[in-house]
Design a protein around this motif. Sequence first.
Motif, PDB file in Angstrom:
ATOM      1  N   UNK A  28       0.813  -1.221   0.000  1.00 49.39           N
ATOM      2  CA  UNK A  28       0.000   0.000   0.000  1.00 49.39           C
ATOM      3  C   UNK A  28       0.846   1.270   0.000  1.00 49.39           C
ATOM      4  N   UNK A  29       2.108   1.189   0.389  1.00 50.05           N
ATOM      5  CA  UNK A  29       2.975   2.364   0.428  1.00 50.05           C
ATOM      6  C   UNK A  29       3.411   2.824  -0.966  1.00 50.05           C
ATOM      7  N   UNK A  30       3.275   1.951  -1.939  1.00 48.55           N
ATOM      8  CA  UNK A  30       3.768   2.266  -3.286  1.00 48.55           C
ATOM      9  C   UNK A  30       2.614   2.544  -4.249  1.00 48.55           C
ATOM     10  N   UNK A  31       2.892   3.351  -5.241  1.00 51.45           N
ATOM     11  CA  UNK A  31       1.930   3.574  -6.315  1.00 51.45           C
ATOM     12  C   UNK A  31       2.251   2.603  -7.454  1.00 51.45           C
ATOM     13  N   UNK A  32       1.290   2.373  -8.328  1.00 51.96           N
ATOM     14  CA  UNK A  32       1.509   1.473  -9.453  1.00 51.96           C
ATOM     15  C   UNK A  32       2.650   1.968 -10.335  1.00 51.96           C
ATOM     16  N   UNK A  33       3.552   1.043 -10.667  1.00 54.35           N
ATOM     17  CA  UNK A  33       4.696   1.383 -11.501  1.00 54.35           C
ATOM     18  C   UNK A  33       5.921   1.786 -10.714  1.00 54.35           C
ATOM     19  N   UNK A  34       5.795   1.937  -9.400  1.00 51.99           N
ATOM     20  CA  UNK A  34       6.915   2.411  -8.579  1.00 51.99           C
ATOM     21  C   UNK A  34       7.788   1.250  -8.104  1.00 51.99           C
ATOM     22  N   UNK A  40      12.927  -2.671   1.475  1.00 47.36           N
ATOM     23  CA  UNK A  40      11.798  -3.508   1.071  1.00 47.36           C
ATOM     24  C   UNK A  40      12.236  -4.532   0.031  1.00 47.36           C
ATOM     25  N   UNK A  41      13.181  -4.156  -0.819  1.00 45.74           N
ATOM     26  CA  UNK A  41      13.729  -5.084  -1.809  1.00 45.74           C
ATOM     27  C   UNK A  41      14.314  -6.315  -1.114  1.00 45.74           C
ATOM     28  N   UNK A  42      15.072  -6.083  -0.050  1.00 48.67           N
ATOM     29  CA  UNK A  42      15.705  -7.193   0.666  1.00 48.67           C
ATOM     30  C   UNK A  42      14.665  -8.091   1.323  1.00 48.67           C
ATOM     31  N   UNK A  43      13.586  -7.505   1.842  1.00 46.32           N
ATOM     32  CA  UNK A  43      12.513  -8.298   2.454  1.00 46.32           C
ATOM     33  C   UNK A  43      11.784  -9.127   1.394  1.00 46.32           C
ATOM     34  N   UNK A  44      11.518  -8.519   0.257  1.00 48.82           N
ATOM     35  CA  UNK A  44      10.827  -9.248  -0.813  1.00 48.82           C
ATOM     36  C   UNK A  44      11.716 -10.344  -1.391  1.00 48.82           C
ATOM     37  N   UNK A  64      14.853  -5.972  -9.879  1.00 49.13           N
ATOM     38  CA  UNK A  64      14.121  -5.102  -8.953  1.00 49.13           C
ATOM     39  C   UNK A  64      12.719  -5.646  -8.731  1.00 49.13           C
ATOM     40  N   UNK A  65      12.075  -5.141  -7.681  1.00 44.06           N
ATOM     41  CA  UNK A  65      10.666  -5.398  -7.410  1.00 44.06           C
ATOM     42  C   UNK A  65       9.910  -4.089  -7.612  1.00 44.06           C
ATOM     43  N   UNK A  66       8.683  -4.183  -8.087  1.00 45.00           N
ATOM     44  CA  UNK A  66       7.851  -2.990  -8.208  1.00 45.00           C
ATOM     45  C   UNK A  66       6.379  -3.374  -8.058  1.00 45.00           C
ATOM     46  N   UNK A  67       5.562  -2.380  -7.847  1.00 46.29           N
ATOM     47  CA  UNK A  67       4.124  -2.586  -7.726  1.00 46.29           C
ATOM     48  C   UNK A  67       3.465  -2.243  -9.048  1.00 46.29           C
ATOM     49  N   UNK A  73      -9.114  -5.695 -10.917  1.00 45.45           N
ATOM     50  CA  UNK A  73      -8.990  -4.363 -10.311  1.00 45.45           C
ATOM     51  C   UNK A  73      -8.186  -4.376  -9.010  1.00 45.45           C
ATOM     52  N   UNK A  74      -6.991  -4.960  -9.070  1.00 41.94           N
ATOM     53  CA  UNK A  74      -6.105  -5.040  -7.913  1.00 41.94           C
ATOM     54  C   UNK A  74      -4.669  -4.811  -8.379  1.00 41.94           C
ATOM     55  N   UNK A  75      -3.782  -4.656  -7.410  1.00 43.24           N
ATOM     56  CA  UNK A  75      -2.350  -4.530  -7.712  1.00 43.24           C
ATOM     57  C   UNK A  75      -1.589  -5.568  -6.910  1.00 43.24           C
ATOM     58  N   UNK A  76      -0.360  -5.863  -7.349  1.00 37.63           N
ATOM     59  CA  UNK A  76       0.474  -6.820  -6.643  1.00 37.63           C
ATOM     60  C   UNK A  76       1.938  -6.468  -6.858  1.00 37.63           C
TER      61      UNK A  76
END
Length: 244
Positions: A28-34, A40-44, A64-67, A73-76
């Motif tokens: 939820x902290x990130x916007x789509x495409x960010x 957070x990268x290390x945790x993921x 990299x990881x991104x949202x 109608x969801x994001x991941x």
Amino acid sequence: MARQPIVLNGKEFKFQKNAKEYFKQMLERYRNGQTVDTDDHEMLLALIERHLEADKKIGCGVKCFYKDRTDMPTSCFWIERKDGSKTDFSYLTAIAARGKSLYQEFVEACRNAVQDDLKKIKEQFFKKYADETGKVKCDITGEKVAIYETHLDHKKPLTFQVLVNTFLAANEVEIKPEMLSMSQDGQFQTTFLDIELKEKFKRYHYKMADLRIIKTELNLSLGGSERILKSKNPVIIPKELFDD
């Protein structure tokens, strides 16, 4: 045997629910495409190692990881690999460290087989029965509701899962992996590879389903104690959908 805590990059989660909330808040902290930041990268990176398809998801390595959005109608979270290829992954699946059963995959393929037609049926129902404000009555409460506030419900006792189970029994279907699409990058829903079986289920579903319009939140709260009453204004499925 005591349940083992989940330890990711030195951080301990006593229960799965704690890990789920942690990664939900992260998403939820990130916007789509960010792209996610370093911590957070290390945790993921630690989390993806728990995924049943970790080798396949990681591939040649994580750049990299991104949202970003799914086809729903969801994001991941998404992974961009070092070769530029991309794939989605579910933090819930990774936390649970298990995937869907073959039966669950089959139910999902059944839902996917009929969802486009059900969307059209719902739109046609509103076009025919909506009042001047674009609303119809919820079949349970009688309250006027707009299309975006409603769910097309499979009325008990013929819930969607019951329809799938009776279809399997009536047709003596033994679920096999080759009937269904295999997991692949960017695939969010299981679909049928066996087109004949897909069409057979669709015809069965359309003949048997008892549909009604209800408020969305009621669909989430209906329990096993719900009384089985005749629908006040049933949603009729066009006959041409299930004619052989």
